[in-house]
Write a protein that holds these residues in place. Structure first.
Motif, PDB file in Angstrom:
ATOM      1  N   GLN D  52       0.838  -1.208   0.000  1.00 14.07           N
ATOM      2  CA  GLN D  52       0.000   0.000   0.000  1.00 14.07           C
ATOM      3  C   GLN D  52       0.872   1.258   0.000  1.00 14.07           C
ATOM      4  N   GLU D  53       2.167   1.055  -0.085  1.00 15.38           N
ATOM      5  CA  GLU D  53       3.124   2.162  -0.025  1.00 15.38           C
ATOM      6  C   GLU D  53       3.019   3.127  -1.195  1.00 15.38           C
ATOM      7  N   SER D  54       3.504   4.325  -0.962  1.00 12.68           N
ATOM      8  CA  SER D  54       3.724   5.252  -2.063  1.00 12.68           C
ATOM      9  C   SER D  54       5.160   5.112  -2.561  1.00 12.68           C
ATOM     10  N   TYR D  55       5.354   5.390  -3.829  1.00 12.58           N
ATOM     11  CA  TYR D  55       6.668   5.231  -4.449  1.00 12.58           C
ATOM     12  C   TYR D  55       7.155   6.559  -5.013  1.00 12.58           C
ATOM     13  N   PRO D  56       8.463   6.720  -5.085  1.00 15.08           N
ATOM     14  CA  PRO D  56       8.995   7.862  -5.831  1.00 15.08           C
ATOM     15  C   PRO D  56       8.749   7.654  -7.329  1.00 15.08           C
ATOM     16  N   VAL D  57       8.845   8.729  -8.076  1.00 16.93           N
ATOM     17  CA  VAL D  57       8.536   8.643  -9.506  1.00 16.93           C
ATOM     18  C   VAL D  57       9.640   9.275 -10.357  1.00 16.93           C
ATOM     19  N   PHE D 127       2.084  19.846 -17.113  1.00 12.69           N
ATOM     20  CA  PHE D 127       2.077  20.236 -15.694  1.00 12.69           C
ATOM     21  C   PHE D 127       0.672  20.393 -15.118  1.00 12.69           C
ATOM     22  N   GLU D 128      -0.282  20.821 -15.956  1.00 12.71           N
ATOM     23  CA  GLU D 128      -1.621  21.050 -15.408  1.00 12.71           C
ATOM     24  C   GLU D 128      -2.490  19.797 -15.418  1.00 12.71           C
ATOM     25  N   GLU D 129      -2.317  18.971 -16.415  1.00 18.31           N
ATOM     26  CA  GLU D 129      -3.189  17.794 -16.518  1.00 18.31           C
ATOM     27  C   GLU D 129      -2.468  16.472 -16.254  1.00 18.31           C
ATOM     28  N   PHE D 130      -1.351  16.288 -16.955  1.00 19.05           N
ATOM     29  CA  PHE D 130      -0.741  14.964 -16.999  1.00 19.05           C
ATOM     30  C   PHE D 130      -0.159  14.545 -15.652  1.00 19.05           C
ATOM     31  N   MET D 131       0.738  15.362 -15.117  1.00 19.87           N
ATOM     32  CA  MET D 131       1.363  15.022 -13.842  1.00 19.87           C
ATOM     33  C   MET D 131       0.331  14.801 -12.747  1.00 19.87           C
ATOM     34  N   LYS D 136      -2.222  10.918  -9.277  1.00 20.31           N
ATOM     35  CA  LYS D 136      -3.451  10.539  -8.562  1.00 20.31           C
ATOM     36  C   LYS D 136      -3.768   9.062  -8.811  1.00 20.31           C
ATOM     37  N   ARG D 137      -3.557   8.657 -10.051  1.00 22.53           N
ATOM     38  CA  ARG D 137      -3.906   7.289 -10.439  1.00 22.53           C
ATOM     39  C   ARG D 137      -3.002   6.253  -9.778  1.00 22.53           C
ATOM     40  N   TYR D 138      -1.709   6.567  -9.661  1.00 24.86           N
ATOM     41  CA  TYR D 138      -0.760   5.629  -9.063  1.00 24.86           C
ATOM     42  C   TYR D 138      -0.350   6.109  -7.675  1.00 24.86           C
TER      43      TYR D 138
END
Lengths: 281, 281, 281, 281
Positions: D52-57, D127-131, D136-138
């Motif tokens: 359930q962890e968060s990951y760096p990207v 920057f406004e949509e993609f990131m 949010k999705r991952y």
């Protein structure tokens, strides 16, 4: 002339020390277990003195006939750590270099080594006195996830044994050119050190482990490195073989080289990267 | 847009092909020994077509289920050799990639392999027909000092066996991830290939050698390389062990990695450097 | 205890010196040009004393404030050359380390450097006396194809200038962290050394060359290496830029690091491989 | 035969996929800014699905004429990331490979690139949509300390510009063989892409920055890498020069090679290590 050289040397010095406000110090304290004073050399990374943070720690062990200043004086530890950290190949960490030297001018007297011998309980000292004292004195994140152990030759043997016996304490373990089994070809022991190497053989320890113990060993991240020309090649190959047969993940490397500081200086940056990527996990 | 890209791509193409007037070609000829046509791929270095010189030669062997185009199509042989030679890390050499594929769409049919099997004397073909034909067709300096053999997996096994049996023919031998003993864990053989691997085990060959034969083996420069995650790790460690015990100088490397083209593409530049420094000796 | 250590140390020594019957010696002779005695350190590879062969030669130059023993004492030259040759990464060669030290305890007196200064014609000495004497005394294959020059810092500048002025003499030239232009930021010269660096700038030399001279420069195999943290980064980048603009093939590397022996010990094996693959061409 | 091969291939497959339960997937969503659907390829490391962890990207950008599948299909991204993480040389991370391809079969149509061009505000979209959508999705640790950007060629230019303009968003930035200034030698622009490269030159951006802006740039960990044979060498050398002159710490590397996937596959492991050691800082 002097001016020119002075300018050049100042530029040089500035270049070399830029971002390298690391330092090393010697910490000496009286051990009750040993009934003697023992010293260690400690590397504190750039930033340590300016922050309040806790740092991960690497215990870095010297070899037979060596002492706690070997890694800094012969191994170029400070420069290598500075460069690896500055280049983003390793994380800032504290490196603690303990002393397991023996008596005498060659430091090979009967107290040499990382294990308990009659009248000299070094291993007990290490875990009961030394580690707690060091981790109290310095801002060290004191848990398995932020603690690693590494060493060369006799210290590679110490590394393997400490991590095999205390997998709950070390996140990573790196043996370099390790003495991982009794001395090659030797079948009888005429002194305490020799006996202690035989009694604390990582290969033998591993071979005798239960399934449960092996699970513990799997919780350590292992790195084993040995030159293809090293006179200790056999016990390294045997250790690798056993680890694979017991299905214990490990990184194993054989590069060109022998039992030399040049080899260890080449391996050290990789070891620092390896333990860095384990810190916090 | 088109103009821009055209300009860029032309510049790019120019950059990439600068000093890379190497080429590869396929040479096919009828074998009497095999009663069949066999092909090989040949790499001719930059300068070959403009000179009258003779060149040293490397025989480079593919693995099981592969064929003579593997090293160029999957191993990036041409680019890697071009770069190594252009960068001064290897000498200009001819690389001959023979074919030991088997029948069928997976090329694993009963003729697969570098050894003699009933009805298909591949090893005899290699030494009696193939090598002489190739070394006649191309300007190859046809002696031990200018001839090397290398290969991956099944071709690493072929490499070791060819150099063990014919040390008078090869100056250098490089096995990468080699199948250097019978398949791990297998004790009975239900087909010809399997039997041939068991019958031509480098480990077994080496173990059975006389002192005189071992002297011959010492006249070959050996390089053995295998990833620490390779499923063939055991036979590589066994081969290294035997070589050390028999006091035969060799270079031995274990890097990170498994049985993959990525590994072989990483090893290949070192192998080219290694054989280069042996040519002429 | 002593027995054990003795055994271990003997094994170790045997391992380390196996195949390393190389040696270094100091050769001193009176120079008429300089009106003084000058010494050099010479590395003779394993096999030299047992053969009658001629060997290729590498002239390896020290930096400012150094002397002819630097490469062996600080650069680990003998071990690195032994290992590279034994591992098949370099060819047996003679390495000649001349002396361009200045007077005084810091060796920075007015005779420091590889160029002619008033009253001290070092460059003339090098080509008229030193090279001929050395190549007569040792079994050196005395032609461009078997001669290379390399050096660090001030010696990198010497390397570049010697090869730019005498492309007919050197097959390969390797500058490491070279002082390839006048000292950064300096515009006036208050001493002879400083003036000589300005008068013998490789960047300036190259910029002023005719098409014919550039053709000569193209006959040398060039390797230029400089750490990304080096205080001499700018003149290295400038030299690379000019070489590319003049369409002169060169190998250029920037790795991590500064102006340190650790950097040069890391670069040296590649330089040995590079010159090795040029010998005989 | 089949049995043997089956056994071998199973062993092989098991070996290769051990610890490699990573996966890649394609994520497509409609962009309002662009008025079109855009896809990206996402690498999810081993362990992602079980935790359930968060990951760096790491945002990893392709080059001109490429698309979002380049790094996986030509760059061997999945294997390289799997191996680097398994070997302890990199931390588990999510790698997001966006798409900046243009129209047409060669993907060089007028929408190619990472910048805003008339009618196609790609940078705004990023920057406004993609990131935001991807993070949010991952399960992504959505802050500067856990976010890095890297890319090759045109994507190296995108990398540098994104990090120069948004130093508050990226902890690390790695340009490989980057197009870091307008196309070499070009002075007039006959299309939108060309104009956009000139308008978004990292070299020009950096040159025009205020002291305050430069402070921001210093908060990014920089890695710039370019082959010594690359046709884009000049803008890389210029960028390095400016960074040093502006006193902005960076890692700079020039290795052997040109503008090739082989080069990028060689650089990628170092880039993964570099960003890994920055995550969390």
């Amino acid at each position: 002339m002097k001016k020119l050289l002075t300018t050049a040397l100042l530029a040089l010095t500035a270049a070399l020390t830029a971002g390298a406000q690391s330092r090393t110090e010697v910490y000496t304290f009286p051990s009750e277990v040993l009934g003697a004073e023992k010293s260690c050399t400690v590397y504190l990374p750039d930033g340590y003195d300016r922050s309040q943070e806790s740092y991960p720690v690497l215990y870095l062990l010297h070899g037979a006939s060596g002492c706690h200043t070997d890694w800094t004086q012969k191994g170029d530890l400070r420069r290598i750590a500075d460069e690896a950290i500055a280049a983003g190949m390793a994380r800032p960490m504290i490196v603690v270099m303990p002393d397991a030297s023996g008596e005498g001018p060659k430091r090979t007297g009967r107290h040499m080594g990382y294990f308990d011998v009659p009248g000299w309980d070094y291993e007990r000292f290490f875990f009961e006195e030394f580690m707690p004292a060091v981790e109290k004195r310095y801002r060290i994140a004191s848990d398995k996830a932020h603690r690693a152990v590494a060493g060369l030759s006799m210290g590679g043997g110490g590394t393997a044994v400490y991590a095999l016996r205390h997998p709950e304490l070390f996140g990573s373990a790196c043996s370099m050119s390790g003495l991982l089994d009794m001395f090659p070809g030797r079948r009888s022991y005429d002194n305490a050190f020799q006996q202690s190497v035989a009694d604390n053989s990582p290969v033998a320890l591993l071979r005798g482990m239960t399934a449960e113990q092996l699970d513990g060993v799997r919780s350590v991240r292992w790195w084993v490195d040995c030159g293809d020309d090293d006179f200790l090649w056999k016990c390294n190959v045997d250790f690798y073989t056993l680890m694979r047969e017991r299905d214990i993940p490990l990184q194993y490397r054989m590069r060109d080289g022998g039992h030399t500081w040049r080899y260890w200086q080449t391996v050290l940056p990789d070891a620092l990267t390896f333990v860095s990527n384990g810190f916090g996990k």
